[in-house]
Structures are given as C-alpha cells and as structure tokens.
Design a protein around this motif. Sequence first.
Motif, PDB file in Angstrom:
ATOM      1  N   ARG A   1     -74.453 -23.764  -2.289  1.00 41.04           N
ATOM      2  CA  ARG A   1     -73.373 -22.820  -2.600  1.00 41.04           C
ATOM      3  C   ARG A   1     -72.256 -23.491  -3.402  1.00 41.04           C
ATOM      4  O   ARG A   1     -71.083 -23.165  -3.247  1.00 41.04           O
ATOM      5  CB  ARG A   1     -72.812 -22.201  -1.313  1.00 41.04           C
ATOM      6  CG  ARG A   1     -73.836 -21.398  -0.508  1.00 41.04           C
ATOM      7  CD  ARG A   1     -73.180 -20.626   0.617  1.00 41.04           C
ATOM      8  NE  ARG A   1     -72.355 -19.540   0.097  1.00 41.04           N
ATOM      9  CZ  ARG A   1     -71.063 -19.385   0.369  1.00 41.04           C
ATOM     10  NH1 ARG A   1     -70.434 -20.262   1.145  1.00 41.04           N
ATOM     11  NH2 ARG A   1     -70.394 -18.378  -0.137  1.00 41.04           N
ATOM     12  N   GLU A   2     -72.627 -24.398  -4.262  1.00 39.82           N
ATOM     13  CA  GLU A   2     -71.636 -25.091  -5.077  1.00 39.82           C
ATOM     14  C   GLU A   2     -70.748 -24.093  -5.824  1.00 39.82           C
ATOM     15  O   GLU A   2     -71.230 -23.150  -6.450  1.00 39.82           O
ATOM     16  CB  GLU A   2     -72.317 -25.999  -6.107  1.00 39.82           C
ATOM     17  CG  GLU A   2     -71.340 -26.767  -6.986  1.00 39.82           C
ATOM     18  CD  GLU A   2     -72.013 -27.521  -8.117  1.00 39.82           C
ATOM     19  OE1 GLU A   2     -71.338 -28.367  -8.739  1.00 39.82           O
ATOM     20  OE2 GLU A   2     -73.214 -27.268  -8.368  1.00 39.82           O
ATOM     21  N   GLY A   3     -69.427 -24.297  -5.706  1.00 38.51           N
ATOM     22  CA  GLY A   3     -68.467 -23.440  -6.389  1.00 38.51           C
ATOM     23  C   GLY A   3     -68.093 -22.187  -5.640  1.00 38.51           C
ATOM     24  O   GLY A   3     -67.120 -21.509  -6.005  1.00 38.51           O
ATOM     25  N   ALA A   4     -68.835 -21.868  -4.581  1.00 35.59           N
ATOM     26  CA  ALA A   4     -68.497 -20.692  -3.777  1.00 35.59           C
ATOM     27  C   ALA A   4     -67.269 -20.989  -2.912  1.00 35.59           C
ATOM     28  O   ALA A   4     -66.899 -22.141  -2.689  1.00 35.59           O
ATOM     29  CB  ALA A   4     -69.673 -20.298  -2.898  1.00 35.59           C
ATOM     30  N   THR A   5     -66.632 -19.951  -2.428  1.00 37.68           N
ATOM     31  CA  THR A   5     -65.427 -20.107  -1.609  1.00 37.68           C
ATOM     32  C   THR A   5     -65.802 -20.325  -0.153  1.00 37.68           C
ATOM     33  O   THR A   5     -66.605 -19.571   0.413  1.00 37.68           O
ATOM     34  CB  THR A   5     -64.544 -18.847  -1.725  1.00 37.68           C
ATOM     35  OG1 THR A   5     -64.171 -18.670  -3.102  1.00 37.68           O
ATOM     36  CG2 THR A   5     -63.296 -18.985  -0.874  1.00 37.68           C
TER      37      THR A   5
ATOM     38  N   CYS B   1     -67.530 -28.745   2.158  1.00 36.01           N
ATOM     39  CA  CYS B   1     -66.222 -28.203   1.827  1.00 36.01           C
ATOM     40  C   CYS B   1     -65.180 -29.316   1.934  1.00 36.01           C
ATOM     41  O   CYS B   1     -64.968 -29.856   3.032  1.00 36.01           O
ATOM     42  CB  CYS B   1     -65.850 -27.054   2.763  1.00 36.01           C
ATOM     43  SG  CYS B   1     -64.160 -26.447   2.478  1.00 36.01           S
TER      44      CYS B   1
ATOM     45  N   VAL C   1     -68.410 -28.072  -2.740  1.00 37.79           N
ATOM     46  CA  VAL C   1     -68.678 -29.163  -3.679  1.00 37.79           C
ATOM     47  C   VAL C   1     -70.113 -29.657  -3.518  1.00 37.79           C
ATOM     48  O   VAL C   1     -70.660 -29.675  -2.405  1.00 37.79           O
ATOM     49  CB  VAL C   1     -67.687 -30.327  -3.433  1.00 37.79           C
ATOM     50  CG1 VAL C   1     -68.075 -31.562  -4.232  1.00 37.79           C
ATOM     51  CG2 VAL C   1     -66.267 -29.887  -3.779  1.00 37.79           C
TER      52      VAL C   1
ATOM     53  N   LYS D   1     -63.237 -24.590  -2.537  1.00 39.56           N
ATOM     54  CA  LYS D   1     -64.498 -24.440  -3.239  1.00 39.56           C
ATOM     55  C   LYS D   1     -65.528 -25.454  -2.709  1.00 39.56           C
ATOM     56  O   LYS D   1     -65.225 -26.630  -2.528  1.00 39.56           O
ATOM     57  CB  LYS D   1     -64.308 -24.657  -4.741  1.00 39.56           C
ATOM     58  CG  LYS D   1     -63.389 -23.636  -5.405  1.00 39.56           C
ATOM     59  CD  LYS D   1     -63.962 -22.230  -5.326  1.00 39.56           C
ATOM     60  CE  LYS D   1     -63.069 -21.229  -6.062  1.00 39.56           C
ATOM     61  NZ  LYS D   1     -63.569 -19.842  -5.944  1.00 39.56           N
TER      62      LYS D   1
END
Length: 269
Positions: free
Chosen positions: A239-243, A264, A252, A250
């Motif tokens: 889920r890179e870049g997801a909140t 995270c 990482v 974000k």
Amino acid sequence: MPELPEMEHYKNMLIDRIKGAVITDVQINRPKSVNKPPEEFIHYVKQQQIIRIDRRAKYLLFYLDNGFILLLHLMLGGWMYWGTNDDKPKRTIQVQLNFRDNHLYFIGLRLGYLHLLTIEEANQVLSNLGPEPLSSNFTLNDFLEALANKGGKLKSALIDQNFISGIGNRYSDEICYQAKLLPMRSIKAINNKEAEMLYKAIQTQLKTAIESGGYLEHPFYKQDVATGSYEKEFRVHDREGATCERCGAKIVLERIASRNTFYCPGCQT
C-alpha cells in the motif's frame, strides 16, 4: 508465497474433502515438481488412502496409509484447485491427484514441489524449523526468551523460519504495523512491553487471517468465496503511498532483508 494462514486454510479445506479418501490415479506433467522418477512416484502414491493431513510452517503433509508422506511446499506462485475436469482452471497443471470424479490440481509449481518421503526423511526436512507461533506450547515467556537471544532487525527475525516458522513477507509487515514497531528496529532495542505487543500482534494477525481465508487470489474450488478474503484487510503491505488509517501518514516502501517492506513512518516507532 503462501504463508502460515494460507496453508492452514488449505489444510482445513483439504481435510473436509480428502481425509480418508483413496488416490485413484496420479498425473505428473512436470517431473521436476516431484522428487522421484514419475513411475516410482505413481507406484507408491496410487491407490493409497490419505489418513491424515497436517501443516508445519508453510508446508502441508499428506500421510498415506503405506507409511509415506507427501510433503508440499507451494513456494512462490504455487496454488491448488479442487474440482472436476470440467471446471478446472485453464492453467498448466504440474501434478494432479485423482479421487474418482474430483481431482486435486497443483498449479504453479515452478519453484514449489510435492515430494514423496518417509516419515524420517520428512522429519529431517522440517527439523530446523522454529516453533509454531500459534501453538499452545509457544507462550509469551518462550517468545521473550527467544527474542532475548536474537539479534538483527525485527523484519529479518520475523521471516526467519528457524526463529519462528510460517511468517513471511506480507504478515511480517502487518504484524509490525499492529505492534506499532518499525520493521528495521533492532531486536536488542525492543523492550519487554514492546515484545509483548509484538507477541500479541503475531497471534492476532495470523488467527484473523486464517479465519478470513488468507490472501490467495485463486479460489480453491468452484464458487469458493472464502479463500483470499483477507487480501482487503492489509493495512500496510503493498500500500505504498496510501494513507495510514491510524495516523494519516503515507505508507512507505523500503527494502529490508532483500524484501519489499511496507510500514507507516507516522505511528510505527
């Protein structure tokens, strides 16, 4: 690669379908997927009853009534399908076990394998594996003691099959996230309170994933809606870049222990 929850899910479904059943025929389309010449493998497997199915780490063990064991490791890309010739996936099948009208198809065994072994040989293959994390014998005190004797980074320890068996790349990320620990944390820097949180996260993540059918994308049988349900439950992995749903930072991606690792930076310390 299927991890402990996926293989436990497979085990439970297989017990319901083939425990006590007789293997009426065997087809080997890729000899490298087995450890014996095809004729010898078939000779010892055909017409044998499956008397027991167990899981150890990421392995499945099919016990035959002649005393041999079929040891399965799916490795990267491997999966299974149970059904008839009419509804089987349009994929290359490396090995097939027939049970009259229904068959167990082993698919994607390019790195994985189905080996015919004696009990002694199987025990030797599995002898270096670490404890089962969901075993009643693996207590918090056992975990704390093992952790005290371990060095390196947390991620590396969790995926070390000699340290704890069955945890791989995906669930190690999720375990670290639930425990609020960074995967690159030094084991020696983890205090007892954090170690207890980690132990609880291992238990919770693996049990929940088993109940949800793991993350595998391929159904095990026609109209199977349980397998793979846990895929949507991942909070950091892939889920890179997801909140982050916990703190809003974000997610990482970083390489740790030669593995893609997701975490995270906002709420894992």
